[in-house]
Design an enzyme around this catalytic site. Structure first.
Site, PDB file in Angstrom:
ATOM      1  N   GLY A 268       0.814  -1.198   0.000  1.00 18.78           N
ATOM      2  CA  GLY A 268       0.000   0.000   0.000  1.00 18.78           C
ATOM      3  C   GLY A 268       0.852   1.253   0.000  1.00 18.78           C
ATOM      4  CB  ALA A 269       2.039   3.606   1.601  1.00 22.65           C
ATOM      5  CG  MET A 270       8.599   1.681   2.095  1.00 26.41           C
ATOM      6  SD  MET A 270       8.442   0.409   3.377  1.00 26.41           S
ATOM      7  CE  MET A 270       9.845   0.835   4.402  1.00 26.41           C
ATOM      8  CD  GLU A 271       7.649   1.890   7.241  1.00 24.83           C
ATOM      9  OE1 GLU A 271       8.156   1.028   7.982  1.00 24.83           O
ATOM     10  OE2 GLU A 271       6.809   1.624   6.362  1.00 24.83           O
ATOM     11  CD  GLU A 305       2.929   3.587   5.209  1.00 31.23           C
ATOM     12  OE1 GLU A 305       4.083   3.435   5.666  1.00 31.23           O
ATOM     13  OE2 GLU A 305       2.152   2.626   5.044  1.00 31.23           O
ATOM     14  CG  HIS A 308       5.595   3.210  10.027  1.00 30.97           C
ATOM     15  ND1 HIS A 308       5.836   2.295  11.028  1.00 30.97           N
ATOM     16  CD2 HIS A 308       4.817   2.561   9.117  1.00 30.97           C
ATOM     17  CE1 HIS A 308       5.232   1.159  10.745  1.00 30.97           C
ATOM     18  NE2 HIS A 308       4.602   1.289   9.597  1.00 30.97           N
ATOM     19  CD  GLU A 327       4.386  -2.198   9.432  1.00 35.38           C
ATOM     20  OE1 GLU A 327       3.347  -1.519   9.522  1.00 35.38           O
ATOM     21  OE2 GLU A 327       5.338  -1.875   8.693  1.00 35.38           O
TER      22      GLU A 327
END
Length: 876
Positions: A268-271, A305, A308, A327
């Site tokens: 979905g997305a990356m931090e 995100e 995070h 997570e």
């Protein structure tokens, strides 16, 4: 890979790294055929390691072409190191040294979407969990944290935007038409948080002033055609930043925060620190193309995100077994953020619905594992609902046990104590214990034991003594890692209702009491109770357990009408519907006539007649238990019976409540311009819930309503709802016309086309598999695009149970075909598609044989570690 029993990695074997990397300097020369990567690593032996003479073993993928290797400025020859498929080893090293490496990679050929790859002409990275080893040789493990400086060189015309982690510190031009930019990230991070993006992108700017008065530049990078879809993400980001300051005291630490939207993305997305890379479906939004649920999902993911930055980046996980440390904690944080931004009860219902259908099923399947797994073959397989959603529930229980004030003290201590460190779930628990003084020793079992505990409750009332007793038992079914489980520490939130439906005072004016269930069997006594109460159990879903209490239909209707806990009002309706539908499923299987019990009609009549209720809550109360949830509760899953009974119940309710449903539809129809606020979202949700019931009647006059809504809608929520209902109906010509018109209107928008594909993939019609195959043959479908794969193949196999599980087994063969093809292109996506086949033991013997045969066919090929782990455990 060949099936030579790939090596499992075990938590018990963890050792601190023999070497550390103090500074990482990277230089990328991006090319159209290949990319040159130069790394300069300032390294030293780890003083905490007991392997003082260890050789240096760097991780590196087979795709890396090694051009040059230098130690303290001297070239190393092939005799100075050893290389295998996964690593490069150098022996006899000094205590401090500089290692320089030049590698050649081909991002254009990287269909795995791990490491550095091309997406629609744009270079981008995905390094979590172990993608960095596809870029250069490195200690690619989360407990090796380094300060990074990154220089990117590329052709200016094709790649005018060059981005990486941290702050931009220098840039320049070259005579050959190329330009360069250098980025410096002052905060230590592991390689999995590295990011790079280069391409033709437009930039939308905003800013945020922190609580200390610093001005942070906010930048969202998108392709030019998506400039009108950025406002919501930026507004969500600013709300997230303000919320994290207010609730957790966490302030952003860099001068700039960037988000990039990418079409091809596995997750979905990356931090990544300071440079979040998002799947475009999780960040781009406007009312014409995005549903209300899509807007809410984007707000939650943007928040996730961003959060995070502290719970994952500033404090990260020591090893991948601790994945839920970042997570699970961050999912809890984003859930609380979303609850504060909207309806807390509705958010809780949505989260628990996912948990009880998908995560509970995971706990009962071959891939069941603790929140902190004990071993894995491929870590990408453990980005699971157990780690994320159940992990969040574990953090929520800590919040419940400690209370908001003590939990905040614990999180403050955790961040202060471990800033800049890679730590464990035990470190997190220890901080909570030290700050609150509360012993969480037994509670730690939630991290180490797999499975969903079952809590059984019985009660008795002594009128003479005015004493009410709850007798509670807990047990947890066997899972692959253990047959026997020790008792969990379960916070059981309980309220008691009197005969008028009022909450009883349980002491100090409290109407909800947390019972600490810590033994296999316990008894809880309530004194001074004047009459037989009705218990409201597990309020707010205070623990991720299966609750069993012998409620009658009348008691459930009473709770639906009177319980002050919004979640339990909804849950009472779900229990009532489940009980009745399970009886009807049995009737269907035995060939008996289906007759709907009037209690459900009466309950829904009260819900629809109560104008004091929030429309969003009414919509949730009207939502029948899903086919997936009914399947999870079944001893032997019968997809056909479940589907037909659910449709029967919905149709009977529609017939009985036709007038009330029509009133609800008309009363909540949108008027005026689209509004994205809680009231407008609630009205649309009830309007479309009512229409979904009415469309089961297959009446031409109702079809006209749906067609009018489809044609006149000024927002995707209403248009897509109408399209789905028409497309899943028996009105053949109208169905084809609506699908054609929708595609003609939106064919240039990839995200909307994905929704169009899913509508067709989830149709319960008998020809849906044929339709899915036909859509795959069209140019619009691309097997290398994860969003397309999820929208069509994933939706059919994972959300269309009645057709995927068709009796001839063609759904199983279809999925196996796709997994075999995808495993060679993108192992992560291939392994995630396997889930519906892994639960083959839950079905009848005929379906079991068909599903197992396809798993064996997949197993017979050359598989990636990702797919091998899933298939081998499923067949065990």
């Amino acid at each position: 890979m060949s099936k030579d029993n790939p090596r499992a990695i075990h938590l018990k074997d963890y050792r601190v790294p023999p070497f550390l990397i103090d500074r990482t300097e990277l230089h990328f020369e991006l090319g159209e055929k290949a990319t040159l990567v130069k790394s300069r690593l300032s390294m030293r032996r780890n003083p905490d390691s007991d392997e003082g003479d260890a050789a240096l073993q760097l991780h590196g993928d087979t795709s890396l072409v090694l051009r040059r290797l230098q130690l303290d400025g001297k070239d190393l020859s092939v005799s100075d190191y050893q290389r295998d498929d996964e690593s490069l080893t150098i022996a006899q090293l000094p205590d401090n040294f500089v290692l320089e490496c030049v590698t050649l990679i081909k991002p254009q050929e990287n269909t795995s979407l791990e490491g550095l790859y091309k997406s629609n002409g744009m270079f981008c990275t995905q390094c979590e969990a172990e993608g960095f080893r596809k870029i250069t040789f490195y200690l690619d493990r989360p407990d090796v944290m380094s300060v990074f400086t990154t220089t990117i060189v590329a052709n200016r015309q094709d790649y005018p935007v060059l981005l990486s982690n941290g702050n931009p510190v220098e840039q320049g031009e070259q005579e050959d038409g190329r330009h360069w930019c250098r980025w410096d990230d002052p905060f230590k991070k592991p390689a999995y948080l590295f990011a790079l993006v280069a391409g033709k992108l437009e930039q939308v700017d905003d800013s945020f002033t922190t609580q200390s008065g610093r001005e942070v530049a906010l930048r969202l990078f998108v392709e030019p055609q998506n400039l009108d879809k950025c406002d919501h993400a930026l507004a969500s980001l600013k709300r997230s930043m303000a919320w994290d300051e207010q609730v957790y005291g966490r302030e952003y630490d860099l001068d700039i925060f960037m988000i990039v939207a990418v079409d091809h993305f596995n997750m979905g997305a990356m931090e990544n620190k300071g440079l979040n890379i998002f799947n475009s479906s999780c960040v781009l939004a406007n009312p014409a193309t995005t549903t209300d649920a899509g807007f809410q999902r984007i707000e939650g993911i943007v928040g996730h995100e961003y959060f995070h930055n502290w719970s994952g980046n500033r404090v990260t996980c020591r090893d991948w077994f601790q994945l839920s440390l970042k997570e699970g904690f961050t999912v809890f944080r984003d859930a609380e953020f979303s609850a504060d931004m909207g309806s807390r009860t509705v958010k809780r219902i949505e989260d628990v619905s996912l948990l009880r259908t998908a995560q509970f099923a995971e706990d009962a399947g071959p891939m069941a594992h603790p929140v902190r797994p004990a071993s894995y073959i491929e870590i990408s397989n453990f980005y699971t609902l157990t780690v994320y959603e159940k992990g969040a529930e574990v953090v929520r229980m800590i919040h419940t046990l400690l209370g908001a004030e003590q939990f905040r003290k614990g999180s403050d201590l955790y961040f202060e104590r471990h800033d800049g460190q890679a730590v464990t779930t035990d470190d997190f628990i220890q901080a909570m214990e030290d700050a609150s003084g509360i012993d969480l020793g037994q509670f730690r079992r939630w991290y180490s034991q797999a499975g969903t505990p079952v809590v059984e409750v019985s009660d008795d009332y002594d009128a003479e003594q005015r004493r009410y007793r709850l007798k509670v038992r807990q047990h947890c079914p066997a899972t692959p890692e253990s047959d026997s489980k020790q008792p969990f520490h379960i916070p059981l939130a309980v309220g008691l209702l009197d005969e008028q439906g009022n909450d009883l005072d349980l002491g100090d004016g409290q109407t909800t009491k947390i019972l600490h269930l810590t033994e296999a069997e316990q008894e809880f006594v309530f004194e001074g109770i004047d009459s037989q109460p009705l218990p409201s159990l597990l309020r707010g879903f205070s623990a991720p357990v299966k609750l069993r209490y012998p409620y009658s239909a009348e008691q459930l209707v009473f709770l639906m009408a009177h319980d002050s806990d919004g979640f339990n009002r909804w849950d009472a309706g779900q229990r009532l519907a489940v009980d009745l539908m399970q009886g009807l499923i049995s009737d269907y299987q035995q060939g008996r006539e289906l007759v709907l019990d009037r209690s459900l009609v009466e309950a829904y009549t009260k819900v629809l007649s109560d104008r004091s209720l929030d429309p969003a809550m009414v919509a949730k109360l009207l939502l029948l238990p899903s086919e997936a949830y009914l399947a999870e509760l079944a001893e032997v899953i019968d997809p056909e019976a479940i589907h037909l009974v659910r449709e029967f119940v919905k149709r009977e309710l529609a017939q009985a409540l036709q007038g009330l449903l029509m009133d609800a539809y008309r009363h909540n129809r949108s008027e005026g311009d689209y509004q994205l606020n809680a009231d407008a979202i609630a009205r649309r949700s009830l309007q479309n819930a009512a229409l979904s019931y009415l469309m089961t009647l297959e009446q031409p006059r109702i079809l006209v309503l749906a067609q009018h809504q489809f044609a006149s809608a000024d927002n995707m929520t209403d248009q897509l709802a109408a399209l789905s209902l028409i497309a899943h109906s028996g009105f053949e010509s109208e169905r084809q016309q609506a699908l054609s018109e929708f595609y003609q209107q939106w064919q240039q928008d990839p995200l909307v086309v994905n929704q169009w594909l899913s509508v067709q993939a989830t149709s319960p019609r008998d020809d849906s598999l044929t339709q899915v195959k036909a859509l795959m043959a069209q140019p619009l479908f691309d097997l290398t695009n994860p969003n397309r794969v999820r929208a069509l193949i994933g939706a059919f196999c994972g959300q269309n149970a009645v057709q995927f599980h068709r009796a001839d087994g063609e759904g199983y063969r279809f999925l196996a075909d796709q997994v075999i093809a995808l495993d060679k292109l993108n192992p992560q996506i291939a392994s995630r598609l396997l889930t519906p086949l892994t639960r083959w033991k839950r079905y009848d013997s005929r379906r079991q044989a068909l599903m197992r045969a396809q798993l064996e066919r997949i197993m017979a090929g050359e598989l990636s570690k990702d797919s091998y782990e899933i298939v081998s455990k499923s067949l065990a």
